[in-house]
Design an enzyme around this catalytic site. Structure first.
Site, PDB file in Angstrom:
ATOM      1  N   GLU A  82      84.774  11.112  46.242  1.00 46.27           N
ATOM      2  CA  GLU A  82      84.311  10.271  47.357  1.00 46.27           C
ATOM      3  C   GLU A  82      84.186  11.111  48.617  1.00 46.27           C
ATOM      4  OE1 GLU A  82      87.602   7.592  47.466  1.00 46.27           O
ATOM      5  OE2 GLU A  82      87.181   6.857  45.459  1.00 46.27           O
ATOM      6  N   LYS A  86      85.176  12.040  52.334  1.00 50.07           N
ATOM      7  CA  LYS A  86      86.352  11.814  53.181  1.00 50.07           C
ATOM      8  C   LYS A  86      85.837  11.487  54.573  1.00 50.07           C
ATOM      9  CE  LYS A  86      90.837  13.397  54.306  1.00 50.07           C
ATOM     10  NZ  LYS A  86      90.702  13.099  55.739  1.00 50.07           N
ATOM     11  N   ASP A 101      85.691  10.441  58.396  1.00 52.35           N
ATOM     12  CA  ASP A 101      86.538  10.692  59.562  1.00 52.35           C
ATOM     13  C   ASP A 101      86.620   9.403  60.374  1.00 52.35           C
ATOM     14  OD1 ASP A 101      88.127  12.437  60.809  1.00 52.35           O
ATOM     15  OD2 ASP A 101      86.537  13.621  61.742  1.00 52.35           O
ATOM     16  N   TYR A 122      88.744   2.435  49.747  1.00 50.48           N
ATOM     17  CA  TYR A 122      88.836   3.579  48.839  1.00 50.48           C
ATOM     18  C   TYR A 122      89.965   3.498  47.816  1.00 50.48           C
ATOM     19  CZ  TYR A 122      92.181   5.504  52.272  1.00 50.48           C
ATOM     20  OH  TYR A 122      93.227   5.712  53.118  1.00 50.48           O
ATOM     21  N   LYS A 129      87.825  20.135  51.763  1.00 58.54           N
ATOM     22  CA  LYS A 129      87.181  20.022  53.065  1.00 58.54           C
ATOM     23  C   LYS A 129      85.841  20.743  53.121  1.00 58.54           C
ATOM     24  CE  LYS A 129      90.215  17.699  55.437  1.00 58.54           C
ATOM     25  NZ  LYS A 129      90.745  18.155  56.682  1.00 58.54           N
ATOM     26  N   CYS A 185     112.597  36.809  76.611  1.00 60.56           N
ATOM     27  CA  CYS A 185     112.078  35.445  76.439  1.00 60.56           C
ATOM     28  C   CYS A 185     111.446  34.999  77.768  1.00 60.56           C
ATOM     29  CB  CYS A 185     113.224  34.510  76.052  1.00 60.56           C
ATOM     30  SG  CYS A 185     112.769  32.764  76.172  1.00 60.56           S
ATOM     31  N   CYS A 202     114.038  32.163  79.331  1.00 58.48           N
ATOM     32  CA  CYS A 202     115.423  32.405  79.746  1.00 58.48           C
ATOM     33  C   CYS A 202     115.736  33.882  79.961  1.00 58.48           C
ATOM     34  CB  CYS A 202     116.394  31.805  78.735  1.00 58.48           C
ATOM     35  SG  CYS A 202     116.446  32.714  77.188  1.00 58.48           S
ATOM     36  N   CYS A 215     113.495  33.875  70.366  1.00 55.73           N
ATOM     37  CA  CYS A 215     114.379  34.073  71.504  1.00 55.73           C
ATOM     38  C   CYS A 215     115.796  34.073  70.928  1.00 55.73           C
ATOM     39  CB  CYS A 215     114.206  32.912  72.489  1.00 55.73           C
ATOM     40  SG  CYS A 215     115.571  32.757  73.631  1.00 55.73           S
ATOM     41  N   CYS A 219     118.793  28.599  74.903  1.00 55.21           N
ATOM     42  CA  CYS A 219     117.598  28.805  75.738  1.00 55.21           C
ATOM     43  C   CYS A 219     117.087  27.458  76.232  1.00 55.21           C
ATOM     44  CB  CYS A 219     116.510  29.492  74.920  1.00 55.21           C
ATOM     45  SG  CYS A 219     114.929  29.562  75.772  1.00 55.21           S
TER      46      CYS A 219
HETATM   47  N1  5U1 Z   1      87.555   8.202  50.221  1.00 54.64           N
HETATM   48  C1  5U1 Z   1      88.865   8.344  50.407  1.00 54.64           C
HETATM   49  N2  5U1 Z   1      89.423   8.649  51.564  1.00 54.64           N
HETATM   50  N3  5U1 Z   1      90.754   8.705  51.330  1.00 54.64           N
HETATM   51  C2  5U1 Z   1      91.777   8.980  52.170  1.00 54.64           C
HETATM   52  N4  5U1 Z   1      89.789   8.199  49.447  1.00 54.64           N
HETATM   53  C3  5U1 Z   1      90.994   8.417  50.013  1.00 54.64           C
HETATM   54  N5  5U1 Z   1      92.213   8.400  49.488  1.00 54.64           N
HETATM   55  C4  5U1 Z   1      93.258   8.680  50.284  1.00 54.64           C
HETATM   56  C5  5U1 Z   1      93.058   8.968  51.641  1.00 54.64           C
HETATM   57  C6  5U1 Z   1      94.231   9.292  52.518  1.00 54.64           C
HETATM   58  O1  5U1 Z   1      94.531   8.678  49.827  1.00 54.64           O
HETATM   59  C7  5U1 Z   1      94.819   8.382  48.449  1.00 54.64           C
HETATM   60  C8  5U1 Z   1      94.350   9.439  47.514  1.00 54.64           C
HETATM   61  C9  5U1 Z   1      96.295   8.208  48.345  1.00 54.64           C
END
Ligand code: 5U1
Length: 680
Positions: free
Chosen positions: A114, A116, A118, A225, A314, A418, A421, A436, A441
């Protein structure tokens, strides 16, 4: 309209509108024109206004947002939301694959892949067909209750068909599509409001609005997901089929998901999308690879808070070039001298970066990074930006090499010192960091105190950065335990410039109140390396007291699901230190909560230890373990002499069965477990 008729019509209209919402927001395939949809909505609103007793929270009219709240409530996740380990290269992906193949004895398996996204991870709970709770991930164990905000997200179903499990939780990523993000920023620019740096920030900011009516105006979307847990009905045995099943219940599942049967195909999927990621209507920073069969996921289990059965592979990070103006040193809580880059500010993927990590001196030398260099900086997801390498072709010859001892050379003392300190610095053999040498410290002490008093820890209002520095400077505290003896120094506090009577009393009151913070907060506040708030909660639940935690063996610690060897070693090292033992004693004498009442004795499964193997029908293994714990029992990963029951589900793991046979451990079937849990 008479009441009976109105109710029938309301129900019909809701069903029809929900269907059109689904076609439009989930399938992206509307069946009716906007005007027709608007007409249905208007009619429903009018009827609900005329007959308010028929109004329900799952009505499609309620997507406009409920009244604002002052703060979000806290939601405890019945099963922690895990985070993912990362692979940044083909080699790291292969290493992950080889590791799990070995653990699965070379057995072949499929992968669900799948994007990932953001965005912001959320958990949605449905009870008897209705959305009852929507929560943020938070620290994985507790999140914020953002139900009212999530109700406004059109692609989140407010109700599900009658044949869905009676209780279940799905997890997904809420995000703002790029187009929506750009539109939002255009509107904000017109209104003179600050712009969001990227879609992720905009999504997080939108979802965490205290006024759900604002959230309702943001074009948020979601892809589900995974199924977190389900009760009362068997669910499919693979991730892929589970996603299909959730789709059939009306959840929005990413159409780009793929079921693949070799690691080469996984790498290909990654490569394709890395090239095409800009064409997506959402920001993705990689792919998530999951072992498809849930039975195998269970066999692989978790290490710490990361599942072994999944990894985030990634995409290449976003990079930019800028000038490295200088290298400065900060002193960490454990005395490490951390070099960091001060940069000519630069925007990397929408975020302005002024500082970047430089890790250690060896790393700087290996990469041949010099002060004045033009450098490539990289920002990947949430991690701190780092300097990747210098562009040597751009050198003028004036760039300066960096040496940490030279940087810290102190003329008066005629040696490196340091920066805080002035104590000597040293680099233990075989280590890359300088330290240090002064255990007292102020930089270490100050950061420890700031952390101890911070909101997520003991939450002592009135002790922040400047007060910690001042208390240390005046010699009123040396370590965190001294905070609780400040009440005897009220006069000295008042003598300090800028400390008014009211602020001194407020601070002392806040200190007194903090003594009652739960044990988990204290464990977190102690600042044990690698022990974050989530691990602290798990440790508190497991040990109920600092003394028991301090006495725990390495094996005992490693056996806890969220604790790996690194955390275990760090806990042991912390409690071995005499200075830390003294701090604990002084905290105890001051009356800080270091022990929590164990209420489990009265619970039906108190003192009983369970190990679950194989797939269960009524719920996932994690859910079964959570229920065992809720009734006072303990659930472990491995069979030992202490195990009372091995619960044997379908496709059980051979090792656990063998061990149970060898030790004569009682074996029970799922049915018997349900009886013990009072569910039969
Ligand atoms: N697509 C997807 N994003 N995501 C984030 N699947 C997915 N699975 C996740 C996470 C944190 O966690 C499980 C694999 C546990």
């Amino acid at each position: 309209m008479e009441a009976e008729k109105a109710r029938d019509r309301i129900e019909k209209l809701r069903a029809e509108i929900n269907h059109h919402n689904y076609r439009y927001y989930v399938l992206d395939d509307p069946e009716v024109a906007d005007a027709e949809y608007d007409g249905l909505m208007r009619e429903l609103k009018a009827l609900e206004e005329e007959h308010p007793r028929f109004l329900t929270p799952d009505s499609p009219t309620q997507r406009v947002g409920a009244a604002p709240v002052e703060a979000f409530g806290v939601v405890e996740h019945p099963l922690p939301l895990l985070s993912l380990g990362n692979a940044f290269s083909r080699e790291e992906l292969a290493a992950w694959y080889n590791r799990i193949s070995r653990l699965l004895d070379g057995q072949k398996f499929d992968f669900a892949c799948e994007h990932k996204i953001d965005g912001l991870a959320v958990a949605l709970t449905y009870i008897n067909g209705k959305l009852t709770t929507g929560a943020t991930r938070g620290n994985g164990v507790r999140g914020e209750d953002i139900t009212q905000n999530l109700r406004t997200v059109r692609s989140i179903p407010l109700s599900v068909p009658k044949d869905a499990p009676p209780r279940f939780e799905v997890r997904g990523e809420v995000f703002l599509p790029r187009a929506g993000f750009e539109k939002l920023n255009r509107e904000r620019a017109k209104e003179g409001l600050p712009l969001f740096a990227n879609p992720r920030n905009a999504a997080a900011g939108s979802v965490r609005q205290l006024d759900p009516r604002i959230t309702a105006k943001r074009p948020l979307d979601i892809y589900i997901y995974m199924l977190g847990w389900a009760e009362g009905k068997a669910t499919p045995p693979t991730h892929w089929e589970t996603m299909e099943y959730l789709k059939s219940l009306g959840f929005k599942i990413n159409p780009n998901n793929r079921l693949l049967n070799s690691i080469e195909q996984v790498a290909e999927f990654h490569h394709t999308w890395e090239e095409k990621r800009e064409s997506l209507d959402y920001e993705a920073d990689g792919i998530v690879v999951k072992v498809n069969r849930l039975g195998l996921q269970e066999r692989l289990g978790n290490v710490g808070r990361e599942p072994r059965w999944s990894i985030a592979y990634k995409f290449a990070a976003v990079e930019a070039t800028t000038i490295l103006k200088s290298i400065e040193i900060s002193v960490g809580r454990t005395g490490t001298l951390n070099p960091y880059a001060v940069l000519e500010p630069v925007s990397v993927g929408g975020v302005t970066i002024k500082h970047a990590a430089l890790h250690n001196e060896d790393d700087i030398r290996r990469k041949d990074i010099r002060i004045g260099d033009t450098v490539i900086v990289r920002r990947a997801g949430e991690v701190i930006p780092e300097v990747v390498k210098p562009i040597k072709a751009k050198r003028s010859g004036k760039e300066k090499e960096f040496s940490l001892p030279d940087k810290l050379y102190n003329r008066e003392r005629k040696r490196p010192a340091c920066p805080v300190c002035g104590a000597e610095i040293f680099r233990p053999e075989g280590e890359v960091m300088y330290y240090c040498s002064n255990a007292a410290c102020p930089a270490q002490a100050q950061q420890s105190i700031e952390h101890f008093a911070s909101r997520g820890a003991m939450d002592i209002r009135g002790i922040g950065e400047s007060q910690s520095a001042m208390l240390l400077k005046e010699g009123l505290v040396k370590d965190v335990s001294d905070i609780y003896y400040l009440k005897d120094k009220r006069k000295q506090l008042l003598d300090i410039e800028r400390m008014a009577e009211l602020s001194v009393d407020n601070m002392l009151n806040a200190i007194d109140k903090s003594k009652n913070k739960p044990l988990s907060r204290v464990i977190f506040a102690l600042g044990i390396r690698h022990v974050g708030s989530e691990t602290a909660e798990i440790l508190a639940r497991r040990f109920h007291g600092i003394e028991a935690l301090a006495k725990a063996s390495r094996e005992e610690l490693i056996n806890i699901e969220a604790v790996g060897p690194k955390i275990a070693d760090s806990i042991i090292a912390f409690f071995r230190e005499a200075e830390n033992q003294k701090i604990i004693r002084r905290l105890k004498d001051a009356g800080v909560t270091l022990q929590e009442e164990v209420k489990t004795e009265k619970l039906p499964l108190a003192g009983q230890e369970f190990v679950v193997t194989g797939r269960l029908e009524a719920f996932s293994r994690q859910e079964a373990e959570a229920r065992i714990k809720a009734l006072g029992g303990t659930a472990k990963d491995n069979v030992t002499r202490k195990t009372n029951y091995l619960v044997v589900g379908a496709e059980p793991g051979g090792n656990k069965l063998l061990k149970a046979q060898e030790l004569g451990t009682g074996q029970i079937k799922e049915e018997e477990l349900l009886r013990l849990l009072g569910q039969k």
